[in-house]
Design a protein around this motif. Structure first.
Motif, short mmCIF file in Angstrom:
data_model
loop_
_atom_site.label_atom_id
_atom_site.label_comp_id
_atom_site.label_asym_id
_atom_site.label_seq_id
_atom_site.Cartn_x
_atom_site.Cartn_y
_atom_site.Cartn_z
N GLY A 173 0.60 -1.09 -0.24
CA GLY A 173 0.16 -0.27 0.04
C GLY A 173 1.29 1.24 -0.07
N LEU A 174 2.44 1.06 -0.27
CA LEU A 174 2.74 2.27 -0.39
C LEU A 174 2.98 2.53 -1.74
N PRO A 175 1.94 4.68 -1.92
CA PRO A 175 2.20 4.46 -3.06
C PRO A 175 3.24 4.94 -3.95
N ASP A 176 3.50 5.62 -5.16
CA ASP A 176 5.19 5.36 -5.86
C ASP A 176 6.27 4.86 -5.15
N ALA A 214 11.09 2.85 -1.96
CA ALA A 214 12.23 2.53 -1.48
C ALA A 214 13.64 2.99 -1.22
N ARG A 215 14.35 4.32 -1.69
CA ARG A 215 15.04 4.74 -1.53
C ARG A 215 15.10 5.37 -0.66
N GLN A 216 14.09 5.74 0.38
CA GLN A 216 13.77 6.46 1.84
C GLN A 216 14.54 5.82 2.09
N TYR A 217 14.35 6.65 3.61
CA TYR A 217 14.96 5.84 5.06
C TYR A 217 14.01 5.77 6.31
N PRO A 218 13.33 4.87 6.90
CA PRO A 218 12.63 4.80 7.89
C PRO A 218 12.26 6.39 8.06
N GLY A 264 2.32 5.66 9.69
CA GLY A 264 2.08 4.21 8.97
C GLY A 264 2.83 3.99 7.76
N MET A 265 3.25 4.59 7.23
CA MET A 265 4.36 4.13 6.21
C MET A 265 5.14 3.51 6.45
N ARG A 266 5.99 3.10 7.69
CA ARG A 266 6.87 2.42 8.29
C ARG A 266 6.44 1.02 8.72
N GLN A 267 4.83 1.10 8.93
CA GLN A 267 3.96 -0.29 9.39
C GLN A 267 3.87 -1.12 8.17
N ARG A 268 3.51 0.06 7.20
CA ARG A 268 3.68 -0.80 5.61
C ARG A 268 4.88 -2.25 5.98
N ALA A 269 5.62 -1.22 5.71
CA ALA A 269 7.06 -1.04 5.29
C ALA A 269 7.30 -2.47 5.73
N LEU A 270 6.82 -2.60 7.22
CA LEU A 270 6.89 -3.87 8.37
C LEU A 270 6.21 -4.88 7.86
N ILE A 271 5.15 -4.94 6.94
CA ILE A 271 4.22 -5.56 6.58
C ILE A 271 4.41 -5.99 5.03
N ALA A 272 5.06 -4.98 4.59
CA ALA A 272 5.72 -5.56 3.41
C ALA A 272 6.89 -6.41 3.78
N SER A 330 -1.03 -0.72 17.51
CA SER A 330 -0.76 0.16 18.81
C SER A 330 -0.70 0.78 18.54
N ALA A 331 0.23 1.64 17.91
CA ALA A 331 0.70 3.61 18.34
C ALA A 331 0.05 3.74 16.94
N LEU A 332 -0.63 3.49 16.10
CA LEU A 332 -1.06 4.41 15.09
C LEU A 332 -2.74 5.45 15.59
N ASP A 333 -2.80 6.09 14.86
CA ASP A 333 -4.25 6.82 14.86
C ASP A 333 -5.56 6.03 14.40
N VAL A 334 -6.59 5.94 15.03
CA VAL A 334 -7.53 4.73 14.26
C VAL A 334 -7.58 4.93 13.11
N THR A 335 -7.71 6.07 12.42
CA THR A 335 -7.87 5.90 10.66
C THR A 335 -6.83 5.30 10.41
N VAL A 336 -5.01 6.08 10.52
CA VAL A 336 -4.08 5.07 9.75
C VAL A 336 -4.62 3.31 10.02
N GLN A 337 -5.11 3.40 11.04
CA GLN A 337 -5.09 1.31 11.69
C GLN A 337 -6.25 1.02 10.81
N ARG A 338 -6.84 1.47 10.64
CA ARG A 338 -7.75 1.29 10.52
C ARG A 338 -7.41 0.75 8.17
#
Length: 578
Positions: A155-158, A163-167, A173-181, A198-206
């Motif tokens: 779910g990471l756009p572009d 992939a060339r960026q750092y954490p 939310g993007m870091r969590q998506r990277a861990l899911i990847a 657990s560390a994410l806001d409810v909308t990002v969590q959903r």
């Protein structure tokens, strides 16, 4: 689903063979005082494609159980009894090499904290590629191409640029998506998700959980959630396993556990879970046991008194290096806090709520606007006036691990504001005795024994640490306490105790709370009024009952709808006297 509760899930699964089966699993750790059991005779079964959630408070053994399955027990931990079978194979005592082959390719994992589990000096793409290479894909263009595909699937756009960026260049939310990847990179049959949002806001969590569900269901991946969030467990898992003191005490279909818990611990857990379907509550101490706080429903909102804090047209801008235009983090914000009530300021990360709180505390200087404390503008106060005002307004921060000096005893932690503000009459030993008596009274007020003053923060549980932080905030008899995500790091039972304590103290001491949070379930049960912030602006405010019943803006409605298990009847069915 589990051996503890019969063959309900097996019947549903037909003749399907289990993917994971734990039989009488026992895990222990070696310490200087001997062997410490962490998991005791645990039994559970997971079928292919099934989602289960293991719930319980800290120390219940849920994360240790998951770590045993994937062979990542920390320190001296080891399996001392029972059996772990995965896909028909006994993996209880595999060698390190065999476990490495199993991880990633067959069992994936999403750890809890993305900042701790992503290497800060490696690019995101490099870390995903390492996971692919570790599971058999040769390095080179094929691995790099697959890395970009995996990040896109997460779910990471572009994805090529990301992939060339750092954490540190990613949001939470993007870091969590990277861990899911990384966790799903090699299409494992089982995914262990340890407090994945657990560390994410409810909308990002959903968003994260919706995407995770889509990915795992399309691949037929079984998911084991490790969580203390009963709403998340009920909404995202078909079955719940409840652990307490290392044992599986109850398990079954999620809605059945919610609506008809049978074990006393599960009843306590369900009763303590905050839910937006519940009414606002207040706390009353029982006469027979002053350490026990009984929470009862309030049928009418608190009347409150006059306005104690008034925010008028508050603005905060930050200079951005390399940019001519400043970042406006708070934009023309106005609201009131009524004496003796709780005002919750809610919104996603970056909405400006914590920045507002820091300006109210004068930890940040506003760019413009006014902050009135009982009619006096604190933004124009002198240092001497501000010093006096700080006695009347205190703060409890989110993380009790970080907000208490680890080198200070509990006595010194609570005594510090008393010494700073010259508490007590006389001089020398008289003041010292007065401060000691005050610290003892404060510990009693937050239901901690007097003996705790000789201990250090590392000797206390998370809930005990937060009680110490509350005692410190109460030391100077303040009128207002700012609670900045003060319960978000706590397990549901401890959270319930702390919220009950805060409600009780508010009733006894006529305290006013400015509650900064992203947890709307907690807000529903504890706030009298709500201010909703988005991108630095107030988009809605009013009485809590009105805002929850009839949200005026789409943003508020999205926040409410995103609460995990928000429409489920959590906390309404547990008979605590049974």
């Amino acid at each position: 689903m589990t051996d503890n509760t019969g063959n309900a899930a097996q019947g549903a699964a037909g003749e399907q063979q289990p993917l994971l089966r734990l039989t009488d699993l026992e895990v222990a750790f070696e310490s200087s005082t001997g062997t410490v059991p962490a998991v005791r005779k645990a039994n559970l079964t997971i079928y292919p494609g099934q989602s289960i959630a293991i719930v319980g408070e800290s120390g219940s053994g849920k994360s240790t159980t998951a770590a045993a399955v994937i062979g990542l027990l920390p320190g001296t931990g080891k399996v001392v009894g029972g059996k772990i079978e995965f896909d028909g194979r006994d993996i209880t005592h595999l060698s390190k090499r065999q476990l490495v082959e199993l991880r990633g390719s067959s069992i994936g994992m999403i750890p809890q904290d993305p900042m701790s589990n992503l290497n800060p000096v490696w690019r995101i793409g490099t870390q995903v590629e390492e996971a692919l290479v570790a599971n058999g894909m040769p390095r080179g263009s094929a691995a790099r191409k697959r890395t970009i595909e995996v990040l896109g699937e997460a779910g990471l756009p572009d994805a090529d640029r990301r992939a060339r960026q750092y954490p540190h260049e990613f949001s939470g939310g993007m870091r969590q998506r990277a861990l899911i990847a990384i966790g799903l990179a090699s299409d494992p049959k089982l995914l262990i998700a340890d407090e994945p949002t657990s560390a994410l806001d409810v909308t990002v969590q959903r968003q994260i959980l919706d995407h995770l569900e889509k990915l795992t269901s399309s691949r037929g991946t079984a998911v084991m959630f490790i969580t203390h969030d009963l709403g998340l467990a009920a909404e995202r898992a078909s079955h719940i396993v409840v652990m307490h003191r290392g044992r599986v005490v109850e398990s079954g279909p999620s809605l059945e556990i919610l609506t008809n818990p049978t074990h006393p611990y599960t009843k306590r857990l369900v009763s303590a879970a905050p839910s937006i379907s519940n009414s606002r509550v207040r706390a009353v101490q029982r006469d027979l046991d002053p350490t026990t706080i009984e929470v009862v429903t309030e049928s009418e909102p608190r009347e409150g008194g006059d306005t104690i804090i008034q925010i008028e047209n508050l603005v905060k801008e930050f200079k951005i290096p390399g940019s001519k235009e400043p970042l406006r983090a708070v934009d023309d914000v106005s609201f009131k806090l009524r004496r003796g009530t709780t005002l919750a300021v809610v919104g996603e990360s970056g909405s400006g709520k914590s920045t507002v709180a820091n300006m109210v505390l004068r930890l940040l200087e506003p760019t413009s606007g006014r902050i009135l404390f009982e009619g006096q503008d604190i933004t124009s106060m002198s240092k001497a006036e501000l010093f006096k005002m700080r006695r009347r307004m205190q703060v409890v921060f989110q993380n009790p691990y970080g907000s208490l000096d680890p080198t200070y005893s509990v006595f010194r932690v609570i005594d510090e504001p008393l010494r700073t503000h010259h508490y007590g009459e006389g001089s020398g030993s008289d003041r010292r005795k007065a401060r000691e008596a005050r610290v003892a009274d404060l510990l009693d007020m937050v239901s901690l024994p007097k003996s705790a003053m000789r201990r250090f923060p590392n000797e206390l549980s998370g809930g005990q640490r937060q009680r110490v932080a509350i005692a410190r905030a109460l030391a100077l008899n303040p009128e207002v306490i700012v609670l900045d995500e003060a319960v978000s790091a706590l397990d549901v039972l401890v959270q319930d105790q702390i919220l009950g304590l805060l409600n009780n103290l508010q009733s006894d001491l006529d305290l006013s709370y400015l509650f900064i949070t992203h947890d709307l379930a907690v807000v529903r049960e504890n706030a009298d009024d709500i201010v909703v912030m988005q991108r630095g602006r107030v988009v809605e405010q009013g009485p809590a009952d009105v805002v929850f019943a009839n949200p005026e803006t789409d943003y508020t409605r999205e926040l409410i709808e995103a609460v995990p298990g928000g429409t489920l009847p959590i906390g309404q069915f547990a008979d605590l006297d049974t």
